[in-house]
Design a protein around this motif. Structure first.
Motif, PDB file in Angstrom:
ATOM      1  N   ASP A  92      -4.270 -15.111   7.579  1.00 59.48           N
ATOM      2  CA  ASP A  92      -5.299 -15.124   7.032  1.00 59.48           C
ATOM      3  C   ASP A  92      -6.641 -14.299   5.591  1.00 59.48           C
ATOM      4  O   ASP A  92      -5.386 -14.375   5.126  1.00 59.48           O
ATOM      5  N   GLN A  95      -7.179  -7.362   4.626  1.00 56.00           N
ATOM      6  CA  GLN A  95      -8.531  -6.796   4.818  1.00 56.00           C
ATOM      7  C   GLN A  95      -8.623  -6.588   3.844  1.00 56.00           C
ATOM      8  O   GLN A  95      -8.209  -6.340   2.698  1.00 56.00           O
ATOM      9  N   SER A  96     -10.197  -6.197   4.046  1.00 59.55           N
ATOM     10  CA  SER A  96     -11.095  -5.775   2.526  1.00 59.55           C
ATOM     11  C   SER A  96     -12.258  -4.969   3.650  1.00 59.55           C
ATOM     12  O   SER A  96     -12.684  -4.857   4.088  1.00 59.55           O
ATOM     13  N   LEU A 221     -10.295  -2.203  13.210  1.00 55.69           N
ATOM     14  CA  LEU A 221     -10.759  -2.761  12.607  1.00 55.69           C
ATOM     15  C   LEU A 221     -11.777  -4.113  13.133  1.00 55.69           C
ATOM     16  O   LEU A 221     -11.416  -5.022  12.850  1.00 55.69           O
ATOM     17  N   ILE A 303      -4.754   2.449   5.478  1.00 53.86           N
ATOM     18  CA  ILE A 303      -5.756   2.211   5.717  1.00 53.86           C
ATOM     19  C   ILE A 303      -6.583   3.716   5.365  1.00 53.86           C
ATOM     20  O   ILE A 303      -7.907   3.620   4.551  1.00 53.86           O
ATOM     21  N   GLY A 307      -8.031   2.296   1.717  1.00 51.22           N
ATOM     22  CA  GLY A 307      -9.386   1.552   2.644  1.00 51.22           C
ATOM     23  C   GLY A 307     -10.753   2.991   2.425  1.00 51.22           C
ATOM     24  O   GLY A 307     -11.775   2.169   2.184  1.00 51.22           O
ATOM     25  N   TRP A 312     -13.764   0.751   2.720  1.00 50.99           N
ATOM     26  CA  TRP A 312     -13.880   0.253   3.904  1.00 50.99           C
ATOM     27  C   TRP A 312     -14.637   1.063   4.828  1.00 50.99           C
ATOM     28  O   TRP A 312     -15.048   1.831   4.689  1.00 50.99           O
ATOM     29  N   TYR A 316     -14.305   1.967  10.170  1.00 52.47           N
ATOM     30  CA  TYR A 316     -12.751   1.805  10.752  1.00 52.47           C
ATOM     31  C   TYR A 316     -12.295   3.319   9.954  1.00 52.47           C
ATOM     32  O   TYR A 316     -11.463   3.143  10.643  1.00 52.47           O
ATOM     33  N   ASN A 320      -9.086   5.077  12.485  1.00 48.26           N
ATOM     34  CA  ASN A 320      -8.192   4.815  12.591  1.00 48.26           C
ATOM     35  C   ASN A 320      -7.283   6.505  12.048  1.00 48.26           C
ATOM     36  O   ASN A 320      -6.158   6.744  12.611  1.00 48.26           O
ATOM     37  N   ASP A 346       1.392  -5.015  11.332  1.00 48.46           N
ATOM     38  CA  ASP A 346       0.528  -5.447  10.759  1.00 48.46           C
ATOM     39  C   ASP A 346       0.467  -6.078   9.277  1.00 48.46           C
ATOM     40  O   ASP A 346      -1.194  -5.545   9.037  1.00 48.46           O
ATOM     41  N   VAL A 349      -3.280  -6.697   7.586  1.00 51.90           N
ATOM     42  CA  VAL A 349      -4.139  -5.290   7.331  1.00 51.90           C
ATOM     43  C   VAL A 349      -3.984  -4.466   5.389  1.00 51.90           C
ATOM     44  O   VAL A 349      -3.963  -3.794   4.870  1.00 51.90           O
ATOM     45  N   TYR A 350      -2.240  -4.329   5.534  1.00 49.83           N
ATOM     46  CA  TYR A 350      -2.038  -4.201   4.608  1.00 49.83           C
ATOM     47  C   TYR A 350      -0.909  -5.928   3.232  1.00 49.83           C
ATOM     48  O   TYR A 350      -0.741  -6.316   3.963  1.00 49.83           O
TER      49      TYR A 350
END
Length: 428
Positions: A92, A95-96, A221, A303, A307, A312, A316, A320, A346, A349-350
Motif C-alpha cells: 500500500d 498514510q497521508s 483512518l 498519527i 498527522g 491529516w 482521523y 485517534n 500497523d 500508518v507510520y
C-alpha cells in the motif's frame, strides 16, 4: 564494433542477472555471544547455530567447525530470531493527508511501492510479516509471490488479499468518490449479508490469501466510520470463520469497540486487531476463548504528531485521540490478565522500517523486555500457526538478527539492528 557492443551488453546483462538473483544459502556455523531463542526466557551463552541450506540444523555448545561449514563470528552480539510483525500494510502507499492517494496509484505502482516497503522492513530485522490488507485487492498476493520467487528482497509474507467489510465500512476507501464508482479491485471484499461474506472469503482464499481479515467495527483512518461502532454482524463473522476454518485458514478481526470485539470473539475469530476500546468483559472473553490480541500501541503517537503537522483529516485526528490512551490502558490490563498478545504495529500508518519503535511502548505499558521480544518471535509465530519461524531451534528457518547491545537491558536497541539473516543468507 557491433560485435564488441553486443559482447559488452551480454556481460552487463550477466552481471545484472547475478546481482538480482536470490543469494544461495550455505552451510554456516554461527557463534553467538548471547542467544535468545524466542521460546524460553533463558539467555544462552556460548552457543553455536549450525545452518544447512535455509534451516537450522542444530543449536548447542560451540565445538569443532563442522566439515564444509563456514564459521560466522557473532560472539560480540546478542542473537535473536528474526522479528515478526503481525500487522503491516506493505502493499500500500502509506498514510497521508491525501484521501485519494490509493486511487491515484495504479496497481502496478502500488506493487512497486510495496517492493520498497518490503526491502526496508527486512533490513530493519523483520524477517516475517502478516500483511493485513490493502486497498488494491490482491496486490499483497503479488508482492508475496515476488518475494518468494526471489524477484525482490523482503520478509516472508502472509497476506489477507483484501478487507471483508460492509459497504461504506472501515475497510472501504470512503470520502473520495461514491463507493460504487471505485475500481473493482478496491471492493473485492465488500459484503452486505452472511452469504456474501462467505463468498468473499472463498474468493480471496481461492486467489491466494493466507488468512482472512474481517472489519468488525469502524476505523480510525476511514472517513464516516466510528471505531466504537460494530459493522460486520455476528452472523457475517461466523460465516467468514466457517469458510476459513474449513480450509485450515485463520481469521483476524479489525475491532476497536468493545461490542465489535465481543461479536468477533463469539463468532470464533482467531485474533483481534487493535482492541482499542476493549472493556473488562471483552478482555475476559478473549482470555477464556484463547483469542490473540494484536495491539498497535505506538502508532497513535505518530498519527497525533505527524498527522497534525501534515494536515491529516480532522476526523482521523479526533478518533485517534479518543482511542490511543484507552488502547494503552487495555493493553496494560491484557498483560496483567495473561492474555495472548502478538507484536503488531500497523506499519504503513507510520513509515515501514520503523516497526521496532513499538517495543519501547510494550515495555512502558506492562511487558518485560523478554515478553516483548517473545511477542515478536515465538508468540507471533504461534499466533499465525507457524512452526517454521520465530525461534532458534532445529528445523526452523535460519532467520536471525544480531545486536551488539543487550535488548533486555535496553529494548530500544532493537531499533538499531546490526545484522539480519533470512533463510541462511546474510541481508545486512
Amino acid at each position: 564494433m557491433q560485435h564488441i557492443r553486443r559482447r559488452h551488453l551480454s556481460a552487463a546483462f550477466a552481471a545484472w542477472l547475478l546481482a538480482t538473483s536470490p543469494a544461495s544459502a550455505e552451510s554456516l556455523y554461527i557463534e553467538a555471544g548471547r542467544l535468545i531463542d524466542g521460546v524460553t526466557d533463558e539467555v544462552h551463552i556460548g552457543q553455536c547455530i549450525t545452518v544447512d541450506d535455509e534451516r537450522i540444523a542444530a543449536v548447542g555448545p560451540c565445538e569443532t567447525l563442522p566439515d564444509g561449514a563456514r564459521r560466522l563470528d557473532w560472539s560480540a552480539f546478542t542473537v535473536l530470531p528474526g522479528l515478526i510483525d503481525l500487522h503491516t500494510h506493505l502493499a500500500d502507499l502509506g498514510q497521508s493527508a491525501d484521501l485519494a492517494a490509493p486511487i491515484k496509484a495504479s496497481p502496478a505502482e502500488t506493487a512497486l511501492v510495496g517492493a520498497r516497503n518490503a526491502r526496508v522492513t527486512l533490513a530493519a530485522g523483520f524477517t516475517s510479516v502478516r500483511d493485513v490488507g490493502t486497498y488494491r485487492g490482491l496486490t499483497d498476493v503479488a508482492l508475496r509471490n515476488a518475494i518468494d520467487r526471489g524477484d525482490v528482497p523482503g520478509p516472508r509474507m502472509w497476506v489477507a488479499g483484501a478487507y471483508i467489510t460492509i459497504p461504506g465500512g472501515g475497510g472501504e476507501l470512503n470520502g473520495v468518490v461514491p463507493n460504487e464508482q471505485l475500481p473493482p479491485d478496491m471492493r473485492l471484499g465488500v459484503a452486505s449479508t452472511p452469504e456474501e461474506a462467505a463468498k468473499k472469503a472463498s474468493f480471496l482464499l481461492d486467489r491466494g490469501a493466507d488468512f482472512i481479515k474481517a472489519i468488525a467495527t469502524g476505523a480510525v483512518l476511514a472517513i464516516g466510520t466510528e471505531p466504537g461502532a460494530p459493522e460486520l454482524t455476528v452472523d457475517q463473522l461466523r460465516a467468514i470463520v466457517r469458510i476459513a476454518h474449513a480450509r485450515g485458514k485463520r481469521v483476524t478481526a479489525h475491532a476497536h469497540g468493545a461490542e465489535g470485539i465481543k461479536n468477533a470473539i463469539r463468532a470464533g475469530v482467531d485474533s483481534i486487531e487493535h482492541a482499542s476500546l476493549a472493556d473488562e468483559e471483552a478482555l475476559q472473553l478473549a482470555k477464556r476463548h484463547g483469542t490473540w490480541l494484536a495491539m498497535d500501541i505506538y502508532n497513535g503517537t505518530w498519527i497525533d504528531d505527524v498527522g497534525t503537522k501534515e494536515g491529516w483529516p480532522a476526523e482521523y485526528l479526533r478518533k485517534n485521540r479518543e482511542t490511543t490512551d484507552a488502547q494503552r490502558a487495555a493493553f496494560r490490563r491484557a498483560v496483567e490478565l495473561g492474555i495472548k498478545i502478538g507484536y503488531a504495529t500497523d506499519a504503513g500508518v507510520y513509515p515501514h522500517g520503523l516497526n521496532a519503535r513499538q517495543f519501547r511502548n510494550m515495555v512502558k505499558y506492562g511487558m518485560t523486555p523478554m515478553q516483548a521480544i517473545r511477542s515478536a518471535t515465538g508468540h507471533a509465530a504461534e499466533e499465525m500457526g507457524r512452526g517454521d519461524i520465530g525461534a532458534i531451534v532445529p528445523g526452523r528457518y535460519a532467520d536471525f538478527i544480531a545486536v551488539k547491545a543487550d535488548p533486555l537491558a535496553d529494548i530500544t536497541v532493537l531499533e538499531r539492528i546490526d545484522h539480519v539473516m533470512k533463510g541462511g543468507v546474510l541481508v545486512r
